[in-house]
Design an enzyme around this catalytic site. Sequence first.
Site, mmCIF file in Angstrom:
data_model
loop_
_atom_site.group_PDB
_atom_site.id
_atom_site.type_symbol
_atom_site.label_atom_id
_atom_site.label_comp_id
_atom_site.label_asym_id
_atom_site.label_seq_id
_atom_site.Cartn_x
_atom_site.Cartn_y
_atom_site.Cartn_z
ATOM 1 N N CYS A 168 0.857 -1.172 0.009
ATOM 2 C CA CYS A 168 0.085 -0.227 -0.055
ATOM 3 C C CYS A 168 0.856 1.273 0.006
ATOM 4 O O CYS A 168 1.748 1.456 0.896
ATOM 5 C CB CYS A 168 -0.763 0.022 1.514
ATOM 6 S SG CYS A 168 -1.809 1.472 1.452
ATOM 7 N N CYS A 180 -9.239 10.099 9.674
ATOM 8 C CA CYS A 180 -7.899 9.663 9.068
ATOM 9 C C CYS A 180 -6.886 10.711 9.817
ATOM 10 O O CYS A 180 -6.794 11.758 9.905
ATOM 11 C CB CYS A 180 -7.979 10.036 7.570
ATOM 12 S SG CYS A 180 -6.514 9.952 6.877
HETATM 13 S S1 SF4 Z 1 -7.887 12.647 4.425
HETATM 14 FE FE1 SF4 Z 1 -9.402 11.244 3.372
HETATM 15 S S2 SF4 Z 1 -8.320 11.231 1.115
HETATM 16 FE FE2 SF4 Z 1 -6.971 11.880 2.661
HETATM 17 S S3 SF4 Z 1 -5.523 10.149 2.946
HETATM 18 FE FE3 SF4 Z 1 -7.181 10.417 4.691
HETATM 19 S S4 SF4 Z 1 -8.995 9.165 3.918
HETATM 20 FE FE4 SF4 Z 1 -7.500 9.601 1.912
#
Ligand code: SF4
Length: 350
Positions: free
Chosen positions: A107, A121
Amino acid sequence: MSDKKDIKSMPFELLTTELAERGYPKFRASQLYRWMHKDLVDSYEEMTNLPKKMKEELQTAYDFTKIRMIDRQISQLDGTQKFLFAMPDNSLVESVFMKYKFGNSVCISSQVGCRMGCRFCASTLDGLSRNLLPAEMLEQIYAIHRITGEKISHVVVMGTGEPLDNYDNLVTFLHMLTDENGQNLSMRNITVSTCGIVPRIYDLAKEDLSITLALSLHAPTDEKRRQIMPIAETYSIRELMDACRYYFDTTGRRITFEYSLIANVNDTEEEARDLWTLAKSVGAHINLIPVNPVKERGYQQPQMTAVRAFKEKLEKQGINVSIRRVLGRDIDGACGQLRHRHLTEDGSVD
Ligand code: SF4
């Protein structure tokens, strides 16, 4: 970054043209491309069949991307390996090596940081610094092969960054990774994950690549999606589904919906129903991801029993569903966390 062109980011045809302009025949481009992208050497010195004068000329004229490993964590549970690499300008990027029954998968990251702001995230916590060059994406795969000695058969562009926000470099990277003069990976073994930049999904469909497109959906309604993904302010789910349908009709490749299950956020009965309705409308497969906890966001991982129950609800409707295996639970789990920890601990690399 220097102003010079990066020789490792040039697809074979471009490399051939560049060398022809310097008076070198095509077979020299084949030799050079092979050294860089098949034999994976990381210096001109090792290219034993190229003339010394040519190597000196290229060394002066072009950049030659090299990346350095800064950290490596190996899971004692399942052999997953997480790497932190420094790019030539010392930007930090994460990549992960995973072993599956069907082969070894890497990945990779497509950007340094990310500006998409998805709430679950860790990669976006420090914002976007810059796009990665094709060679910087390729080198993550090459470096992992060199370090582990393992052959890589599958690649997912699902690490830090939004790949379609770095569109041109992504498409060049895909062509180079599948070039028969280089790694010759099958397009079918490559997955690109997007948070849903609608115009770019249409563009990608027209590129005629047989990759798998994974859409990070994560919520089945606009209202809920806006709460966890700022991109949903720009594109509605309806627009997204139209783009997905176009992608499927144009490429014949089934889309995967990525759905991170977050306890008490997107796991209700009603959300399961809305989700299967969307999946049916575009013939998508669903990949359920028990979300990795992100301390800064206060998100909790749901119980596995709740994940399985959610899966069964979808399957009863005839939807094809998988649960992503949680790999590397004992190493810095969520995407972006290893890098984030290094940035917050230190802020720089030596
Ligand atoms: S913020 Fe959203 S688009 Fe950016 S790396 Fe994280 S999951 Fe992926």
